[in-house]
Design an enzyme around this catalytic site. Structure first.
Site, PDB file in Angstrom:
ATOM      1  N   HIS A   1      -6.115  25.039  18.527  1.00 36.29           N
ATOM      2  CA  HIS A   1      -6.239  23.977  17.866  1.00 36.29           C
ATOM      3  C   HIS A   1      -5.300  23.763  16.728  1.00 36.29           C
ATOM      4  O   HIS A   1      -4.369  24.819  16.583  1.00 36.29           O
ATOM      5  CB  HIS A   1      -7.580  23.889  16.990  1.00 36.29           C
ATOM      6  CG  HIS A   1      -7.492  24.699  15.662  1.00 36.29           C
ATOM      7  ND1 HIS A   1      -7.790  24.140  14.498  1.00 36.29           N
ATOM      8  CD2 HIS A   1      -7.122  25.925  15.389  1.00 36.29           C
ATOM      9  CE1 HIS A   1      -7.727  25.092  13.419  1.00 36.29           C
ATOM     10  NE2 HIS A   1      -6.782  26.086  14.003  1.00 36.29           N
TER      11      HIS A   1
ATOM     12  N   CYS B   1      -1.255  26.289   9.902  1.00 38.28           N
ATOM     13  CA  CYS B   1      -2.347  25.637  10.532  1.00 38.28           C
ATOM     14  C   CYS B   1      -2.103  24.282  11.155  1.00 38.28           C
ATOM     15  O   CYS B   1      -3.059  23.876  11.968  1.00 38.28           O
ATOM     16  CB  CYS B   1      -3.488  25.558   9.572  1.00 38.28           C
ATOM     17  SG  CYS B   1      -3.949  27.261   8.898  1.00 38.28           S
TER      18      CYS B   1
ATOM     19  N   HIS C   1      -1.936  26.663  17.537  1.00 39.88           N
ATOM     20  CA  HIS C   1      -2.329  28.121  17.448  1.00 39.88           C
ATOM     21  C   HIS C   1      -3.963  28.264  17.978  1.00 39.88           C
ATOM     22  O   HIS C   1      -4.578  27.408  18.018  1.00 39.88           O
ATOM     23  CB  HIS C   1      -2.290  28.800  15.937  1.00 39.88           C
ATOM     24  CG  HIS C   1      -3.144  28.012  15.222  1.00 39.88           C
ATOM     25  ND1 HIS C   1      -2.845  26.818  14.533  1.00 39.88           N
ATOM     26  CD2 HIS C   1      -4.267  28.558  14.508  1.00 39.88           C
ATOM     27  CE1 HIS C   1      -3.803  26.653  13.610  1.00 39.88           C
ATOM     28  NE2 HIS C   1      -4.573  27.679  13.876  1.00 39.88           N
TER      29      HIS C   1
ATOM     30  N   HIS D   1      -7.354  30.889  18.212  1.00 36.41           N
ATOM     31  CA  HIS D   1      -8.353  31.851  17.715  1.00 36.41           C
ATOM     32  C   HIS D   1      -9.567  32.119  18.422  1.00 36.41           C
ATOM     33  O   HIS D   1      -9.845  31.300  19.600  1.00 36.41           O
ATOM     34  CB  HIS D   1      -9.324  31.045  16.431  1.00 36.41           C
ATOM     35  CG  HIS D   1      -8.446  30.542  15.231  1.00 36.41           C
ATOM     36  ND1 HIS D   1      -7.963  31.349  14.278  1.00 36.41           N
ATOM     37  CD2 HIS D   1      -8.176  29.352  14.973  1.00 36.41           C
ATOM     38  CE1 HIS D   1      -7.147  30.675  13.428  1.00 36.41           C
ATOM     39  NE2 HIS D   1      -7.340  29.367  13.773  1.00 36.41           N
TER      40      HIS D   1
ATOM     41  N   HIS E   1     -11.570  28.153  25.975  1.00 37.62           N
ATOM     42  CA  HIS E   1     -10.376  27.848  26.704  1.00 37.62           C
ATOM     43  C   HIS E   1     -10.020  26.531  26.539  1.00 37.62           C
ATOM     44  O   HIS E   1      -9.727  25.847  27.844  1.00 37.62           O
ATOM     45  CB  HIS E   1     -10.147  28.637  28.141  1.00 37.62           C
ATOM     46  CG  HIS E   1      -9.825  30.325  27.951  1.00 37.62           C
ATOM     47  ND1 HIS E   1     -10.995  30.846  27.541  1.00 37.62           N
ATOM     48  CD2 HIS E   1      -8.676  30.633  28.071  1.00 37.62           C
ATOM     49  CE1 HIS E   1     -10.397  32.229  27.527  1.00 37.62           C
ATOM     50  NE2 HIS E   1      -9.084  32.101  27.682  1.00 37.62           N
TER      51      HIS E   1
ATOM     52  N   GLU F   1     -13.372  31.698  11.935  1.00 32.78           N
ATOM     53  CA  GLU F   1     -11.850  31.768  12.806  1.00 32.78           C
ATOM     54  C   GLU F   1     -11.112  32.964  12.906  1.00 32.78           C
ATOM     55  O   GLU F   1     -10.468  33.466  13.642  1.00 32.78           O
ATOM     56  CB  GLU F   1     -11.038  30.542  12.173  1.00 32.78           C
ATOM     57  CG  GLU F   1     -11.479  29.247  12.264  1.00 32.78           C
ATOM     58  CD  GLU F   1     -10.236  28.319  11.743  1.00 32.78           C
ATOM     59  OE1 GLU F   1      -9.362  28.779  10.784  1.00 32.78           O
ATOM     60  OE2 GLU F   1     -10.108  27.109  12.188  1.00 32.78           O
TER      61      GLU F   1
HETATM   62  N1  LIG Z   1     -11.635  25.409   4.589  1.00 33.08           N
HETATM   63  C1  LIG Z   1     -10.717  25.576   5.556  1.00 33.08           C
HETATM   64  N2  LIG Z   1      -9.488  26.122   5.396  1.00 33.08           N
HETATM   65  C2  LIG Z   1      -8.707  26.269   6.443  1.00 33.08           C
HETATM   66  C3  LIG Z   1      -9.357  26.165   7.598  1.00 33.08           C
HETATM   67  C4  LIG Z   1     -10.547  25.818   7.844  1.00 33.08           C
HETATM   68  O1  LIG Z   1     -10.762  25.464   8.949  1.00 33.08           O
HETATM   69  N3  LIG Z   1     -11.379  25.438   6.966  1.00 33.08           N
HETATM   70  N4  LIG Z   1      -8.388  26.598   8.828  1.00 33.08           N
HETATM   71  C5  LIG Z   1      -7.267  26.944   8.649  1.00 33.08           C
HETATM   72  C6  LIG Z   1      -6.234  27.410   9.849  1.00 33.08           C
HETATM   73  O2  LIG Z   1      -6.808  26.964  10.830  1.00 33.08           O
HETATM   74  C7  LIG Z   1      -5.908  28.958  10.064  1.00 33.08           C
HETATM   75  O3  LIG Z   1      -5.923  29.126  11.244  1.00 33.08           O
HETATM   76  C8  LIG Z   1      -6.548  30.043   9.345  1.00 33.08           C
HETATM   77  O4  LIG Z   1      -5.664  30.347   8.219  1.00 33.08           O
HETATM   78  P1  LIG Z   1      -5.693  31.474   7.384  1.00 33.08           P
HETATM   79  O5  LIG Z   1      -7.244  31.721   6.732  1.00 33.08           O
HETATM   80  O6  LIG Z   1      -4.384  31.447   6.602  1.00 33.08           O
HETATM   81  O7  LIG Z   1      -5.756  32.599   8.681  1.00 33.08           O
HETATM   82  P2  LIG Z   1      -5.263  34.129   8.297  1.00 33.08           P
HETATM   83  O8  LIG Z   1      -4.806  34.480   9.817  1.00 33.08           O
HETATM   84  O9  LIG Z   1      -4.196  34.209   7.304  1.00 33.08           O
HETATM   85  O10 LIG Z   1      -6.603  34.866   8.111  1.00 33.08           O
HETATM   86  P3  LIG Z   1      -7.056  36.144   7.367  1.00 33.08           P
HETATM   87  O11 LIG Z   1      -8.283  36.545   7.723  1.00 33.08           O
HETATM   88  O12 LIG Z   1      -6.231  36.390   6.037  1.00 33.08           O
HETATM   89  O13 LIG Z   1      -6.090  37.159   8.588  1.00 33.08           O
HETATM   90  C9  LIG Z   1      -6.697  27.205   7.299  1.00 33.08           C
HETATM   91  N5  LIG Z   1      -7.487  27.078   6.282  1.00 33.08           N
HETATM   92 ZN   LIG Z   2      -6.607  27.806  12.798  1.00 35.82          ZN
END
Ligand SMILES: Nc1nc2c(c(=O)[nH]1)N=C([C@H](O)[C@H](O)COP(=O)(O)OP(=O)(O)OP(=O)(O)O)CN2
Ligand SMILES: [Zn+2]
EC number: 4.-.-.-
Length: 130
Positions: A16, A25, A29, A31, A76, A118
């Site tokens: 997504h 994001c 990428h 998940h 997928h 995620e």
């Molecule tokens: N409220 C939301 N905030 C974010 C979402 C979401 O769905 N709701 N999604 C994203 C991104 O899709 C992203 O893939 C996730 O980002 P992030 O949290 O930075 O991921 P990390 O790999 O850094 O997570 P860790 O758990 O810290 O490894 C962003 N925000």
């Molecule tokens: Zn994401």
């Protein structure tokens, strides 16, 4: 009142991007999404596969999203292409989408709560108003 609560968990792997997100994001990428679905009822029901009122809802009806995208699930796939245009691919709206679609598959009156994660450290829950 006494009630039953079913809980089932599964994962699916999908790609997504969040439209107009100014950061990583916003780029394509993937998940391994973790999903937990809870179904609560004070009554038991039959299902598509069982005519007798012996279950809150068939576990199969709570786990549809783990199927391959070619079979009607989310696995997928590219979520931006699967979700209707009024849903963005945030965890919040994926949880709402799974909730909305699962509602159509369970007997009337069954209360649902959907959790979507995620990453290991963040998750969202969407549930019926109490
Ligand atoms: N409220 C939301 N905030 C974010 C979402 C979401 O769905 N709701 N999604 C994203 C991104 O899709 C992203 O893939 C996730 O980002 P992030 O949290 O930075 O991921 P990390 O790999 O850094 O997570 P860790 O758990 O810290 O490894 C962003 N925000
Ligand atoms: Zn994401």
């Amino acid at each position: 009142m006494s009630k039953w609560k079913l809980t089932t968990e599964f994962t699916f792997d999908s790609a997504h991007y969040i439209k107009d997100y100014n950061g990583p994001c916003g780029r394509l990428h993937g998940h391994t999404y973790k999903v937990r679905v809870e179904a609560t009822s004070n009554q038991l029901h039959g299902s598509e596969f069982c005519p007798h009122p012996v279950m809150v809802a068939d576990f199969r009806s709570l786990r549809w999203a783990k199927k391959d995208v070619s079979k009607g699930g989310l696995d997928h796939g590219l979520l931006n292409e699967i979700l209707p245009p009024n849903y963005e691919t945030t965890a919040e709206m994926i949880a709402k989408f799974i909730y909305d679609e699962t509602k159509k598959r369970v007997p009337e009156g069954v209360q649902l709560k959907v959790m979507v994660s995620e990453t290991a450290n963040s998750w969202v829950e969407y549930e019926d108003e109490t």
